[in-house]
Design a protein around this motif. Structure first.
Motif, PDB file in Angstrom:
ATOM      1  N   VAL A  14       0.835  -1.206   0.000  1.00 30.06           N
ATOM      2  CA  VAL A  14       0.000   0.000   0.000  1.00 30.06           C
ATOM      3  C   VAL A  14       0.868   1.254   0.000  1.00 30.06           C
ATOM      4  O   VAL A  14       0.598   2.226  -0.726  1.00 30.06           O
ATOM      5  CB  VAL A  14      -0.951   0.002   1.216  1.00 30.06           C
ATOM      6  CG1 VAL A  14      -1.672   1.337   1.344  1.00 30.06           C
ATOM      7  CG2 VAL A  14      -1.968  -1.128   1.095  1.00 30.06           C
ATOM      8  N   LEU A  15       1.944   1.238   0.791  1.00 32.46           N
ATOM      9  CA  LEU A  15       2.849   2.388   0.850  1.00 32.46           C
ATOM     10  C   LEU A  15       3.523   2.617  -0.494  1.00 32.46           C
ATOM     11  O   LEU A  15       3.635   3.757  -0.965  1.00 32.46           O
ATOM     12  CB  LEU A  15       3.897   2.153   1.938  1.00 32.46           C
ATOM     13  CG  LEU A  15       4.876   3.303   2.207  1.00 32.46           C
ATOM     14  CD1 LEU A  15       4.124   4.531   2.683  1.00 32.46           C
ATOM     15  CD2 LEU A  15       5.912   2.879   3.235  1.00 32.46           C
ATOM     16  N   LEU A  18       1.059   4.171  -2.903  1.00 31.58           N
ATOM     17  CA  LEU A  18       0.872   5.606  -2.642  1.00 31.58           C
ATOM     18  C   LEU A  18       2.015   6.425  -3.234  1.00 31.58           C
ATOM     19  O   LEU A  18       1.789   7.499  -3.812  1.00 31.58           O
ATOM     20  CB  LEU A  18       0.770   5.847  -1.135  1.00 31.58           C
ATOM     21  CG  LEU A  18      -0.506   5.368  -0.441  1.00 31.58           C
ATOM     22  CD1 LEU A  18      -0.411   5.578   1.066  1.00 31.58           C
ATOM     23  CD2 LEU A  18      -1.726   6.091  -0.996  1.00 31.58           C
ATOM     24  N   PHE A  19       3.245   5.916  -3.122  1.00 31.74           N
ATOM     25  CA  PHE A  19       4.388   6.631  -3.692  1.00 31.74           C
ATOM     26  C   PHE A  19       4.303   6.675  -5.214  1.00 31.74           C
ATOM     27  O   PHE A  19       4.663   7.690  -5.835  1.00 31.74           O
ATOM     28  CB  PHE A  19       5.693   5.957  -3.258  1.00 31.74           C
ATOM     29  CG  PHE A  19       6.157   6.346  -1.885  1.00 31.74           C
ATOM     30  CD1 PHE A  19       6.233   7.686  -1.516  1.00 31.74           C
ATOM     31  CD2 PHE A  19       6.508   5.385  -0.956  1.00 31.74           C
ATOM     32  CE1 PHE A  19       6.656   8.055  -0.251  1.00 31.74           C
ATOM     33  CE2 PHE A  19       6.932   5.737   0.314  1.00 31.74           C
ATOM     34  CZ  PHE A  19       7.001   7.083   0.672  1.00 31.74           C
ATOM     35  N   ILE A  21       1.509   6.607  -7.040  1.00 31.67           N
ATOM     36  CA  ILE A  21       0.449   7.578  -7.372  1.00 31.67           C
ATOM     37  C   ILE A  21       0.966   9.000  -7.209  1.00 31.67           C
ATOM     38  O   ILE A  21       0.706   9.887  -8.038  1.00 31.67           O
ATOM     39  CB  ILE A  21      -0.787   7.330  -6.489  1.00 31.67           C
ATOM     40  CG1 ILE A  21      -1.405   5.964  -6.802  1.00 31.67           C
ATOM     41  CG2 ILE A  21      -1.812   8.434  -6.676  1.00 31.67           C
ATOM     42  CD1 ILE A  21      -2.542   5.584  -5.876  1.00 31.67           C
ATOM     43  N   TRP A  22       1.698   9.231  -6.122  1.00 33.45           N
ATOM     44  CA  TRP A  22       2.288  10.559  -5.864  1.00 33.45           C
ATOM     45  C   TRP A  22       3.239  10.955  -6.997  1.00 33.45           C
ATOM     46  O   TRP A  22       3.163  12.082  -7.512  1.00 33.45           O
ATOM     47  CB  TRP A  22       3.013  10.493  -4.527  1.00 33.45           C
ATOM     48  CG  TRP A  22       3.682  11.758  -4.073  1.00 33.45           C
ATOM     49  CD1 TRP A  22       3.757  12.961  -4.732  1.00 33.45           C
ATOM     50  CD2 TRP A  22       4.401  11.943  -2.846  1.00 33.45           C
ATOM     51  NE1 TRP A  22       4.461  13.870  -4.006  1.00 33.45           N
ATOM     52  CE2 TRP A  22       4.868  13.287  -2.851  1.00 33.45           C
ATOM     53  CE3 TRP A  22       4.683  11.109  -1.768  1.00 33.45           C
ATOM     54  CZ2 TRP A  22       5.618  13.797  -1.782  1.00 33.45           C
ATOM     55  CZ3 TRP A  22       5.418  11.621  -0.714  1.00 33.45           C
ATOM     56  CH2 TRP A  22       5.870  12.949  -0.723  1.00 33.45           C
TER      57      TRP A  22
END
Length: 255
Positions: A14-15, A18-19, A21-22
């Motif tokens: 998940v982390l 997120l990176f 997507i960022w």
């Protein structure tokens, strides 16, 4: 054990997502680096600026550790005194609650005025942040000791001192470690806040210099470093808890 392993990998996935997507969002929006840097830019800055940042990192870790140790000792001693002296607990407990309603960021300048720019005001800030969770957790642990075991030990001739050291304190360890884990993560935050009081080195100083020069990538490097230090402290205490409270670990594995 297998479930814990899968949970760890799912959190990491998940982390990582997120990176990604960022990174994609920043590149598609063509966001200026001073406004919001991409994870790649932050990672690059962390590597290229490591020689400079490592000095600040080491200073914060040392300060957080020292303040955490002092806060833990003070918090545990406070809990023991309040538990063993009931009338004192009734008088002091509300004051403990009130002490947490004073914003540290407001109290910090006063500590500088009273004690100067040395190490003492910084340690006071971290101690104030750390001692409260430990005190409350230890008091709750003392109160949760089974009454039937207390009765049995008193019937066997145990005095108040033996009752505390051989029964109440061991039974309070799970609750106590919960408070210690919270305080460990708070200690890093307290160290960073205390460094804003006028320190020469530390992550707090690094963040202030980076913000004033609009080096947002360095600010994020500092933020991620704070998170990693907090997680490291938490993991170390979790390992210590499993070693010292073996009966709880065995009970958790059998469920």
């Amino acid at each position: 054990m297998k479930k814990q392993f899968l949970k760890g990998w799912s959190s990491l996935f998940v982390l990582l997502l997120l990176f990604i997507i960022w990174e994609v969002a920043v590149r598609l929006a063509d966001t200026p680096s001073w406004l919001l840097p991409s994870p790649a830019a932050i990672f690059t800055e962390a590597i290229t600026g490591w020689s400079n940042f490592s000095i600040h990192l080491l200073s914060t870790v040392q300060l957080a550790l020292l303040g955490f140790i002092l806060g833990s000792v003070f918090g545990l001693l406070t809990a023991m005194v309040l538990h063993l002296v009931p009338f004192l607990r009734e008088a002091v407990y509300p004051l403990l609650i009130l002490s947490q309603n004073i914003p540290i960021i407001v109290l910090a300048p006063l500590l500088v005025i009273w004690f100067g720019f040395g190490l003492l005001p910084k340690l006071i800030v971290i101690t104030l942040v750390c001692f409260f969770p430990i005190t409350i957790a230890a008091l709750d642990g003392f109160r949760q000791t089974p009454q039937d075991l207390k009765t049995y030990m008193m019937m066997a001739g145990a005095n108040r001192k033996q009752l505390f050291w051989k029964l109440e304190l061991p039974f309070s360890l799970p609750s106590l470690f919960s408070g210690i884990k919270i305080s460990a993560t708070y200690s890093v935050m307290g160290a960073v806040i205390s460094e804003w009081l006028g320190a020469k080195t530390g992550i707090g100083v690094y963040m202030t210099l980076a913000s004033s020069s609009f080096r947002t990538d360095r600010v994020f490097v500092a933020i991620f470093a704070i998170m990693l230090i907090s997680l490291l402290f938490f993991a170390i205490i979790l390992i210590a808890e499993r070693k010292l409270v073996r009966w709880r670990s065995i009970e958790g594995e059998t469920k």
